[in-house]
Design a protein around this motif. Structure first.
Motif, PDB file in Angstrom:
ATOM      1  N   ASP A  11       0.817  -1.220   0.000  1.00 35.66           N
ATOM      2  CA  ASP A  11       0.000   0.000   0.000  1.00 35.66           C
ATOM      3  C   ASP A  11       0.846   1.262   0.000  1.00 35.66           C
ATOM      4  OD1 ASP A  11       1.034  -0.063   2.547  1.00 35.66           O
ATOM      5  OD2 ASP A  11      -0.896   0.072   3.579  1.00 35.66           O
ATOM      6  N   ASP A  51      -0.450   4.695  -0.874  1.00 35.45           N
ATOM      7  CA  ASP A  51      -1.372   5.335   0.064  1.00 35.45           C
ATOM      8  C   ASP A  51      -0.647   6.069   1.183  1.00 35.45           C
ATOM      9  OD1 ASP A  51      -3.470   4.239  -1.405  1.00 35.45           O
ATOM     10  OD2 ASP A  51      -3.522   2.420  -0.184  1.00 35.45           O
ATOM     11  N   LYS A  83      -0.452  -6.412  -0.171  1.00 36.20           N
ATOM     12  CA  LYS A  83      -1.765  -6.548  -0.807  1.00 36.20           C
ATOM     13  C   LYS A  83      -1.659  -7.457  -2.031  1.00 36.20           C
ATOM     14  CE  LYS A  83      -1.580  -2.560  -3.940  1.00 36.20           C
ATOM     15  NZ  LYS A  83      -2.248  -1.299  -4.335  1.00 36.20           N
TER      16      LYS A  83
END
Length: 390
Positions: free
Chosen positions: A113, A116, A153
């Protein structure tokens, strides 16, 4: 060892036990006494006797059980063992401060991630790795402490939407964490946990002062996995990386081979004109056998596909490699239509499962010694089908 000699009753027994694990018997076994677990461990092929005592065909959990969990996470590795995989794979890349972590690539844009995290926005960059230009975030630009703030992920969410359920559950593991995990799992399961460890882009990282082999060898020695009979394979697409490792440790080495027209990147840098097509000739295999114990060819080198994507006639690679004493661990079996040969796809949905057992039957019948699979339970059942006919 001839092909006939590889197919022993012991292998049949082990695959039967593995099949029982796939069907849920592992829970009952876990409830047994310590004495029973110790007795089971004594019967486990590969325990203290090296790679030749592993079941054949050996099922290798590709990046763990990446068909069911985000790849290269402790959750994916553990699930591969729960499904019965004989060996679990790790790919290694370094952090800026020299720690080895488990990612398929140093570009972590699609597997974490990181996008992000606004604090790392400035780390996005463009690099050329082994001749390929990539834009994203790279492990060598992060310290381990920084990398540990990220979460793993699913890499291909469009194909494996169910795996996105597990996004964010696990961090990026270091290889040392995996070694400790393997020790713990071995004690819990009463058997050795086999690992299949790949050095990724070793020439590239050496040029950055982040050589992989010495760091890997140091960890293998620290955890007692540096011997010829240790439960570990060392693999790389760069033959020179396996040659370097062979001078540092005695663990078995495997040279990975991609398409016939490709050249290993260390060959490109050294001006070596040989291609993979040269390496899979008897002379090329003899050269590999001078420093390695196996090869990991793409499945297309075992059975090529025709222009329509259907499986053709097997090559002589299995016979030729065995003649040089090399084992073969081809890659990669997956259940989804998009990854299967055209003649084993079902329907028009590329994400749906096709006739995976049919494809595995064709590959396993060639006499390969093992196979990398995103779906180790499927591969184990196909292996059991094969041995049932022996």
């Amino acid at each position: 060892m001839t092909q006939g000699e590889r197919r022993t009753p012991a292998r049949r027994t082990v695959l039967g036990a593995a099949g029982a694990t796939v069907l849920g018997a592992s829970t009952a076994l876990a409830a047994g006494t310590g004495t029973a677990q110790a007795a089971a461990a004594d019967r486990t092929p590969g325990r203290g006797h090296g790679y030749r005592s592993l079941p054949v065909p050996t099922v290798i959990g590709h990046r763990g059980a990446s068909g069911y969990r985000p790849e290269h996470t402790l959750g994916s590795y553990r699930h591969a063992l729960d499904l019965g995989a004989h060996v679990v794979e790790q790919d290694l890349v370094p952090t800026r401060d020299g720690h080895l972590v488990c990612r398929h690539e140093n570009d972590i844009t699609g597997t974490t991630d990181v996008a992000d995290h606004p604090e790392f926005a400035s780390r996005k960059t463009t690099k050329t790795v082994d001749g390929v230009t990539l834009t994203g975030w790279f492990t060598e630009d992060f310290t381990l402490a920084e990398l540990k703030t990220l979460r793993a992920k699913e890499r291909i969410p469009g194909t494996r939407q169910e795996n996105t359920l597990y996004d964010g559950r696990w961090t990026v593991p270091t290889f040392e964490e995996v070694l400790r995990w393997a020790e713990d799992e071995g004690r819990r399961r009463g058997r050795e946990i086999w690992l299949h460890v790949e050095t990724k882009h070793p020439s590239y990282f050496r040029s950055l002062g982040l050589g992989l082999e010495e760091r890997l060898a140091k960890l293998l020695r620290r955890y007692g996995r540096h011997r010829a009979n240790s439960p570990v394979f060392l693999q790389s697409f760069e033959p020179s990386s396996i040659q370097r490792l062979a001078k540092l440790v005695d663990a078995p080495g495997v040279v990975l081979l991609s398409g016939p027209s490709t050249r290993p990147w260390d060959f490109v840098e050294a001006g070596d004109p040989r291609t993979v097509a040269d390496l899979v000739t008897p002379a090329g295999l003899r050269w590999i056998a001078s420093y390695a114990q196996g090869i990991g060819p793409t499945l297309d080198l075992v059975i090529p596909k025709d222009a329509s994507g259907r499986l053709g006639t097997p090559t002589t690679l299995v016979r030729d490699a065995h003649a040089e004493g090399l084992i073969l661990h081809p890659y990669t079996h997956r259940n989804e239509n998009t990854f299967l040969p055209a003649d084993f796809r079902k329907g028009t949905d590329p994400t749906a499962y096709g006739d995976s057992f049919g494809a595995l039957k064709r590959y396993l019948e060639t006499g390969i010694d093992g196979i990398f699979s995103d779906n180790p339970d499927t591969a184990l059942l196909a292996a059991a089908d094969l041995t049932a006919r022996d």
